[in-house]
Design a protein around this motif. Structure first.
Motif, PDB file in Angstrom:
ATOM      1  N   ARG A  61       8.007  -5.236  -2.954  1.00 39.43           N
ATOM      2  CA  ARG A  61       8.734  -4.557  -4.032  1.00 39.43           C
ATOM      3  C   ARG A  61       8.017  -3.345  -4.619  1.00 39.43           C
ATOM      4  O   ARG A  61       7.998  -3.144  -5.823  1.00 39.43           O
ATOM      5  CB  ARG A  61       9.095  -5.555  -5.115  1.00 39.43           C
ATOM      6  CG  ARG A  61       9.891  -6.721  -4.552  1.00 39.43           C
ATOM      7  CD  ARG A  61      10.953  -7.211  -5.447  1.00 39.43           C
ATOM      8  NE  ARG A  61      11.810  -8.116  -4.709  1.00 39.43           N
ATOM      9  CZ  ARG A  61      12.172  -9.305  -5.136  1.00 39.43           C
ATOM     10  NH1 ARG A  61      11.788  -9.722  -6.312  1.00 39.43           N
ATOM     11  NH2 ARG A  61      12.955 -10.055  -4.402  1.00 39.43           N
ATOM     12  N   GLY A  62       7.432  -2.528  -3.761  1.00 41.04           N
ATOM     13  CA  GLY A  62       6.864  -1.248  -4.179  1.00 41.04           C
ATOM     14  C   GLY A  62       5.725  -1.333  -5.180  1.00 41.04           C
ATOM     15  O   GLY A  62       5.570  -0.452  -6.025  1.00 41.04           O
ATOM     16  N   ASP A  63       4.910  -2.349  -5.085  1.00 44.84           N
ATOM     17  CA  ASP A  63       3.804  -2.570  -6.020  1.00 44.84           C
ATOM     18  C   ASP A  63       2.713  -1.505  -5.835  1.00 44.84           C
ATOM     19  O   ASP A  63       1.846  -1.627  -4.974  1.00 44.84           O
ATOM     20  CB  ASP A  63       3.246  -3.976  -5.791  1.00 44.84           C
ATOM     21  CG  ASP A  63       2.155  -4.365  -6.764  1.00 44.84           C
ATOM     22  OD1 ASP A  63       1.621  -3.492  -7.476  1.00 44.84           O
ATOM     23  OD2 ASP A  63       1.827  -5.565  -6.798  1.00 44.84           O
ATOM     24  N   GLN A  64       2.750  -0.458  -6.660  1.00 38.95           N
ATOM     25  CA  GLN A  64       1.810   0.652  -6.530  1.00 38.95           C
ATOM     26  C   GLN A  64       0.370   0.229  -6.810  1.00 38.95           C
ATOM     27  O   GLN A  64      -0.557   0.724  -6.173  1.00 38.95           O
ATOM     28  CB  GLN A  64       2.205   1.803  -7.459  1.00 38.95           C
ATOM     29  CG  GLN A  64       1.360   3.052  -7.256  1.00 38.95           C
ATOM     30  CD  GLN A  64       1.477   3.623  -5.855  1.00 38.95           C
ATOM     31  OE1 GLN A  64       2.576   3.818  -5.344  1.00 38.95           O
ATOM     32  NE2 GLN A  64       0.354   3.900  -5.208  1.00 38.95           N
ATOM     33  N   VAL A  65       0.173  -0.687  -7.739  1.00 43.60           N
ATOM     34  CA  VAL A  65      -1.184  -1.174  -8.039  1.00 43.60           C
ATOM     35  C   VAL A  65      -1.776  -1.830  -6.794  1.00 43.60           C
ATOM     36  O   VAL A  65      -2.934  -1.586  -6.435  1.00 43.60           O
ATOM     37  CB  VAL A  65      -1.173  -2.151  -9.240  1.00 43.60           C
ATOM     38  CG1 VAL A  65      -2.530  -2.813  -9.420  1.00 43.60           C
ATOM     39  CG2 VAL A  65      -0.752  -1.420 -10.508  1.00 43.60           C
ATOM     40  N   TYR A  66      -0.961  -2.642  -6.103  1.00 40.78           N
ATOM     41  CA  TYR A  66      -1.422  -3.268  -4.867  1.00 40.78           C
ATOM     42  C   TYR A  66      -1.721  -2.221  -3.799  1.00 40.78           C
ATOM     43  O   TYR A  66      -2.721  -2.320  -3.089  1.00 40.78           O
ATOM     44  CB  TYR A  66      -0.404  -4.284  -4.343  1.00 40.78           C
ATOM     45  CG  TYR A  66      -0.788  -4.836  -2.997  1.00 40.78           C
ATOM     46  CD1 TYR A  66      -1.822  -5.761  -2.882  1.00 40.78           C
ATOM     47  CD2 TYR A  66      -0.167  -4.400  -1.834  1.00 40.78           C
ATOM     48  CE1 TYR A  66      -2.206  -6.248  -1.638  1.00 40.78           C
ATOM     49  CE2 TYR A  66      -0.536  -4.885  -0.601  1.00 40.78           C
ATOM     50  CZ  TYR A  66      -1.555  -5.802  -0.510  1.00 40.78           C
ATOM     51  OH  TYR A  66      -1.948  -6.274   0.711  1.00 40.78           O
ATOM     52  N   CYS A  67      -0.865  -1.197  -3.674  1.00 39.16           N
ATOM     53  CA  CYS A  67      -1.087  -0.128  -2.694  1.00 39.16           C
ATOM     54  C   CYS A  67      -2.429   0.553  -2.929  1.00 39.16           C
ATOM     55  O   CYS A  67      -3.199   0.775  -1.986  1.00 39.16           O
ATOM     56  CB  CYS A  67       0.028   0.919  -2.742  1.00 39.16           C
ATOM     57  SG  CYS A  67       1.623   0.341  -2.146  1.00 39.16           S
ATOM     58  N   ASP A  68      -2.715   0.878  -4.169  1.00 40.77           N
ATOM     59  CA  ASP A  68      -3.988   1.530  -4.495  1.00 40.77           C
ATOM     60  C   ASP A  68      -5.166   0.618  -4.152  1.00 40.77           C
ATOM     61  O   ASP A  68      -6.155   1.055  -3.561  1.00 40.77           O
ATOM     62  CB  ASP A  68      -4.034   1.902  -5.980  1.00 40.77           C
ATOM     63  CG  ASP A  68      -3.010   2.963  -6.364  1.00 40.77           C
ATOM     64  OD1 ASP A  68      -2.512   3.691  -5.474  1.00 40.77           O
ATOM     65  OD2 ASP A  68      -2.693   3.052  -7.573  1.00 40.77           O
ATOM     66  N   TYR A  69      -5.029  -0.663  -4.516  1.00 41.20           N
ATOM     67  CA  TYR A  69      -6.091  -1.632  -4.231  1.00 41.20           C
ATOM     68  C   TYR A  69      -6.284  -1.800  -2.723  1.00 41.20           C
ATOM     69  O   TYR A  69      -7.406  -1.759  -2.211  1.00 41.20           O
ATOM     70  CB  TYR A  69      -5.748  -2.977  -4.886  1.00 41.20           C
ATOM     71  CG  TYR A  69      -6.660  -4.083  -4.463  1.00 41.20           C
ATOM     72  CD1 TYR A  69      -7.951  -4.187  -4.976  1.00 41.20           C
ATOM     73  CD2 TYR A  69      -6.253  -5.029  -3.522  1.00 41.20           C
ATOM     74  CE1 TYR A  69      -8.807  -5.206  -4.566  1.00 41.20           C
ATOM     75  CE2 TYR A  69      -7.089  -6.044  -3.113  1.00 41.20           C
ATOM     76  CZ  TYR A  69      -8.359  -6.124  -3.638  1.00 41.20           C
ATOM     77  OH  TYR A  69      -9.208  -7.128  -3.228  1.00 41.20           O
ATOM     78  N   ALA A  70      -5.172  -1.999  -1.991  1.00 40.40           N
ATOM     79  CA  ALA A  70      -5.245  -2.214  -0.543  1.00 40.40           C
ATOM     80  C   ALA A  70      -5.860  -1.010   0.152  1.00 40.40           C
ATOM     81  O   ALA A  70      -6.683  -1.157   1.055  1.00 40.40           O
ATOM     82  CB  ALA A  70      -3.854  -2.500   0.014  1.00 40.40           C
TER      83      ALA A  70
END
Length: 110
Positions: A61-70
């Motif tokens: 669901r487009g989790d930007q915080v996760y994208c940055d972390y990953a």
């Protein structure tokens, strides 16, 4: 972490994967359903130096915080490589893909 590595070493299957499969040369890697927490990172570190140049990471669901972390975890553990993100609920992901019907065989659901 040491307990996890010990468990891997005590299993023939897991130790073979850890020693041989994770260290085999590859160009690309797809991560689906990984949280990329500390419990996953030893696997990425094991794959460093295998030639991975691109990683595709599923995102719920487009989790930007996760994208940055990953992105940061992958750069830290695999080195400077290209990272793509894709929606884990999008059509065409392995869990959502519908195989084409096989001629002559009836279709049934499980």
């Amino acid at each position: 972490m040491q307990q996890k590595v010990s468990s891997i070493q005590n299993s023939y299957y897991l130790s073979t994967v850890y020693r041989e499969v994770l260290t085999s040369p590859r160009h690309a890697l797809v991560l689906y359903g990984w949280g990329l927490g500390e419990h996953d990172r030893h696997l990425l570190k094991r794959m460093r130096g295998t030639g991975i140049q691109r990683v595709a990471v599923s995102v719920f669901r487009g989790d930007q915080v996760y994208c940055d972390y990953a992105y940061q975890v992958i750069q830290d553990d695999l080195g400077s490589i290209h990272v793509d993100f894709f929606d884990s609920e999008s059509p065409g992901c392995w869990i959502h893909a519908m195989p084409p019907p096989v001629p002559g065989l009836g279709q049934f659901e499980i």
